[in-house]
Each structure stands twice: as structure tokens, then as C-alpha cells.
Design a protein around this motif. Structure first.
Motif, PDB file in Angstrom:
ATOM      1  N   LEU A   1       0.792  -1.229   0.000  1.00  0.00           N
ATOM      2  CA  LEU A   1       0.000   0.000   0.000  1.00  0.00           C
ATOM      3  C   LEU A   1       0.826   1.281   0.000  1.00  0.00           C
ATOM      4  O   LEU A   1       0.265   2.361  -0.220  1.00  0.00           O
ATOM      5  CB  LEU A   1      -0.947   0.006   1.210  1.00  0.00           C
TER       6      LEU A   1
ATOM      7  N   TYR B   1      -7.935  -8.162  -7.225  1.00  0.00           N
ATOM      8  CA  TYR B   1      -8.897  -7.575  -6.278  1.00  0.00           C
ATOM      9  C   TYR B   1      -8.756  -8.302  -4.949  1.00  0.00           C
ATOM     10  O   TYR B   1      -8.592  -9.525  -4.907  1.00  0.00           O
ATOM     11  CB  TYR B   1     -10.318  -7.748  -6.811  1.00  0.00           C
TER      12      TYR B   1
ATOM     13  N   TYR C   1      -9.683  -3.287  -2.503  1.00  0.00           N
ATOM     14  CA  TYR C   1      -8.557  -2.799  -3.293  1.00  0.00           C
ATOM     15  C   TYR C   1      -8.607  -3.485  -4.645  1.00  0.00           C
ATOM     16  O   TYR C   1      -8.783  -4.708  -4.737  1.00  0.00           O
ATOM     17  CB  TYR C   1      -7.255  -3.126  -2.574  1.00  0.00           C
TER      18      TYR C   1
ATOM     19  N   SER D   1     -11.266   7.231  -0.016  1.00  0.00           N
ATOM     20  CA  SER D   1     -10.812   6.366  -1.093  1.00  0.00           C
ATOM     21  C   SER D   1      -9.438   6.840  -1.543  1.00  0.00           C
ATOM     22  O   SER D   1      -9.073   8.004  -1.347  1.00  0.00           O
ATOM     23  CB  SER D   1     -11.801   6.354  -2.266  1.00  0.00           C
TER      24      SER D   1
ATOM     25  N   ALA E   1      -4.296   1.532  -9.531  1.00  0.00           N
ATOM     26  CA  ALA E   1      -4.967   0.820  -8.446  1.00  0.00           C
ATOM     27  C   ALA E   1      -5.880   1.788  -7.711  1.00  0.00           C
ATOM     28  O   ALA E   1      -5.652   3.008  -7.722  1.00  0.00           O
ATOM     29  CB  ALA E   1      -3.954   0.210  -7.478  1.00  0.00           C
TER      30      ALA E   1
ATOM     31  N   MET F   1      -8.680   2.041  -4.079  1.00  0.00           N
ATOM     32  CA  MET F   1      -9.074   1.425  -2.812  1.00  0.00           C
ATOM     33  C   MET F   1     -10.149   2.271  -2.153  1.00  0.00           C
ATOM     34  O   MET F   1     -10.105   3.498  -2.215  1.00  0.00           O
ATOM     35  CB  MET F   1      -7.842   1.335  -1.904  1.00  0.00           C
TER      36      MET F   1
END
Length: 404
Positions: free
Chosen positions: A184, A320, A332, A354, A365, A367
Motif C-alpha cells: 500500500l 482484487y 482494493y 478512497s 490501483a 481502494m
């Protein structure tokens, strides 16, 4: 069309292969082989619903007891495949049974990684990968229990959350400076660190386990600096190893999993691989990708089924995954890179926001945290070219960034 399909592995991916073959009208012989005595079950529930008390272990089964008999699926549970003869097209089981096949689907999953450290064989040191692991952990998570978790990945953090809710004392030991850092990045990983510390977890970062203390049963985890962290129970959550030994022994190409093309075929046209072990060519990303998540297993199981039925479908979706921790539900989608720029809609001081990872102006990407209404748009925004300033503005509807 093939007339005799053997599926080795009895997890979600394997279940989806047999389920979708029958759903799509396949009437040939269908065999399902698994090394566990259980019929296929939902592994994410091991660290989520069951530990949180939202489900019973029996609720994890993917199909009712009579499903496979009703669908005319021959099952061999608790009887592991031990060898593949590709020339004869047979699979030998631990019991000595020999199964012939026209098409073989390998869905052997992965095994929890263990630590080769002094004391690693003490009682009370657990991993979380199988049905019995959850039962053992459930018995251990009683009020006041001192739980030490080695590894701050998804499994470790989900178990930490469940243990805190069970009134345990929880310490998490993470080798890197933040949990989930490689997945992340520092900003979002820092948010998760604050989440757990705010709920009472003793999250220690930049530390490593050097061994386990105890006589017969674990009593503590010894750190690299010599400190011993007291423990009644230890969970080792340091990743998983794909179960590729069977494939490798059969001479199939193994490289971070079993190498397969976009149709999940190995270099042997009669053998396929799906789920955790499949290092498959992803046409959306343009390179091979191995993913150890529920959604991928589900979708690859279906893909293998329709490919076996002579359809030309391919592995073309973005990775995912989801996680539930305390009162946080997150999703995610995509695959952000180390050098991608982070754009946040909302505030990391909040528990509703988000986040988007961008390479140039392209979203790689996305999330959402406690924003379930964004689940649909998130699936569409990855790979879109966006205006960064407008993307960061919560006043601009996310839908305005989506191509028609």
C-alpha cells in the motif's frame, strides 16, 4: 471437448472449476481430489467471519454436503495426489488409486510459510491456512490471552482485529517499518498502523523474531535484540508458499508458481493450473501474475471451466482483494507500483476515504475504506486517464472520471 476431467486440489478454485463445468453443460466424467478430509470451504472466512463470531466453521463450506453427488462429481477427499504421469495421463493418489484424465486441472493452493527458528516446534505456535487452524485459534482466543503475531500482513492484521474484539492482549511484530508497506505504500500503511494502535494493539515495527521461548509450550517470542515478548499463543503470518512440488515433479514449468498462458494452460496442452499456484499471463497488465486472493481463485476456476469447453476466454481482470478489520471494510482493485503517486479523496484522518495510485495520469490501483457505494466505480476507474486535481476533489463525482 474433453470427456474426462480430473481436478487436483479442493479449495475455492477447484470447486469453481467443477461447479462451472456442470453449470455450462459438461456431461463427461469429473473427478475432484483433495488432501484435506473436508469438502471445499471458503478460506477467507478463517481469518474473518469465524474468528469474529459472525459465522460457525461449518458455514464456510462452499456447497451443501450432497452437492458433488448430485452433480455426478467423483470425489477423493483426504487422499492427496502424489504423482502425475503426463505420458500415460494418469494421477496417482496416496491411497494407491490411479485416475486417468483427458484434462488435468491443478489447483493445489499454497501452504502457510513457517519460520525456521529455535523453538518453532513448540506447542501453541500456529499458522492460519486450514480448517483445523481456525478451530485451534478459536480455542486460544479467550479474554486475557497474550497473543503474539509474527507478521503484519493481511492475515496477521485481521487476526489482530478479531483477537482485540475477543479481549486478548495482542502484539504484532512486523519486520518492515510499517505493516503492508510493500502493498500500500507509506501513507496508507501508516493509516493501518494507526488503526491498530488505536484499538490497543502493541504494533512493533522494524523488528524481527529470533526464536521462541518455552518448555513444551511457547511462553514468549525472542526478538533480534534479545527482548522476550510474553506469549500464550503465537500466530505466524509471514506469507504462503505455492504448492508446486507435484507440478515440478511432473516436469511442468515452475517459476513463482506453475507458469500458464492467458487461458491457464501449461506447456502441456492437457494440463492447466488455477488459483494460488497459477503464475498466469494477465492480458490486462501484459505480464505473468500470481495472485493469492479469493476473487482470483473464484474467477480463474470459472475461466478454466469455460476454456475446457472450447471457449477462447482469457485472464484479463485486475487483481482484487478485500479485508475487514474492526469497523473497517476495505476493497482494493488493481496493482499499484512502488513509484506510483497516491491521490486521496477525503482525509486519512477519517475512517471514510478512497485512494488511487497513478502512474503519470493513469490509475493503476484504487481502494475504498468504508465507502461501499464506490465498489462499482472502483472497478471501472483502474486504467483510466484522469485529471489529478479533480480526482482529489470529493466534490467531483467519481463517475465523471469514467470513460463512456
Amino acid at each position: 471437448m474433453v470427456e474426462n476431467v480430473v481436478v487436483v486440489g479442493a479449495g475455492l478454485a477447484a470447486h469453481k472449476v467443477v461447479e462451472n463445468l456442470r453449470k455450462e453443460g459438461y456431461t463427461g466424467r469429473l473427478v475432484l481430489v483433495g488432501d484435506e478430509k473436508h469438502r471445499p470451504y471458503d478460506r477467507p472466512g478463517l481469518s474473518k467471519a469465524v474468528l469474529l463470531g459472525d459465522a460457525e466453521p461449518k458455514d464456510l463450506y462452499l456447497a451443501k454436503a450432497g452437492f458433488y453427488e448430485e452433480k455426478d462429481v467423483e470425489t477423493h477427499f483426504g487422499d492427496a495426489a502424489t504423482a502425475i504421469d503426463r505420458e500415460a495421463r494418469t494421477v496417482t493418489l496416496a491411497s494407491g488409486a490411479v485416475l486417468d484424465y483427458d484434462a488435468l486441472v491443478l489447483a493445489t493452493g499454497s501452504t502457510a510459510r513457517r519460520l525456521d527458528l529455535p523453538g518453532a516446534d513448540l506447542d501453541g505456535i500456529l499458522t492460519l491456512r486450514k480448517f483445523e487452524d481456525t478451530l485451534a485459534l478459536l480455542d486460544a482466543l479467550t479474554p486475557g490471552t497474550k497473543l503474539v503475531i509474527v507478521g503484519g500482513g493481511w492475515i496477521g492484521l485481521e487476526v489482530a482485529s478479531a483477537a482485540i474484539e475477543a479481549d486478548c492482549s495482542v502484539t504484532v511484530l512486523e519486520h518492515f517499518e510499517l505493516p503492508l508497506l510493500n502493498v500500500l505504500g507509506a501513507d496508507i500503511a501508516g493509516w493501518f498502523a494507526r488503526l491498530h494502535r488505536g484499538h490497543g494493539v502493541d504494533l512493533r515495527t522494524g523488528v524481527g523474531a529470533a526464536g521462541f521461548e518455552g518448555s513444551g509450550r511457547v511462553t514468549g517470542v525472542r526478538l533480534d535484540d534479545g527482548e522476550v515478548v510474553p506469549a500464550d499463543v503465537v500466530l505466524v503470518g509471514v506469507g504462503a508458499i505455492p504448492n508446486t512440488d507435484l507440478a515440478a515433479a511432473a516436469g511442468l514449468r515452475v517459476d513463482n508458481g506453475v507458469r500458464v498462458d492467458e487461458h491457464l494452460r501449461t506447456d502441456d496442452p492437457h494440463v492447466y493450473a488455477v488459483g494460488d499456484i497459477a503464475n498466469a499471463h494477465n492480458t490486462a497488465l501484459g505480464h505473468p501474475l500470481r495472485v493469492e486472493h479469493w476473487d482470483n481463485a473464484r474467477r480463474q476456476g470459472r475461466l478454466a471451466a469455460v476454456v475446457l469447453l472450447d471457449r477462447d476466454d482469457v485472464y484479463d481482470w485486475q487483481p482484487y482483494f478485500y479485508s475487514d478489520q474492526y469497523d473497517v471494510a476495505m476493497e482494493y482493485l488493481g496493482r499499484g507500483g512502488r513509484d506510483d503517486e497516491l491521490v486521496v479523496r477525503g482525509s486519512l484522518d477519517d475512517d471514510h476515504f478512497s485512494a488511487y495510485w497513478l502512474a503519470g495520469d493513469t490509475v493503476t490501483a484504487a481502494m475504498q475504506v468504508n465507502e461501499p457505494r464506490l465498489a462499482g466505480p472502483l472497478r471501472k476507474i483502474v486504467e483510466q486517464v484522469v485529471d489529478r486535481g479533480r480526482l482529489a476533489d470529493p466534490g467531483v463525482p467519481l463517475e465523471e472520471h469514467l470513460a463512456d
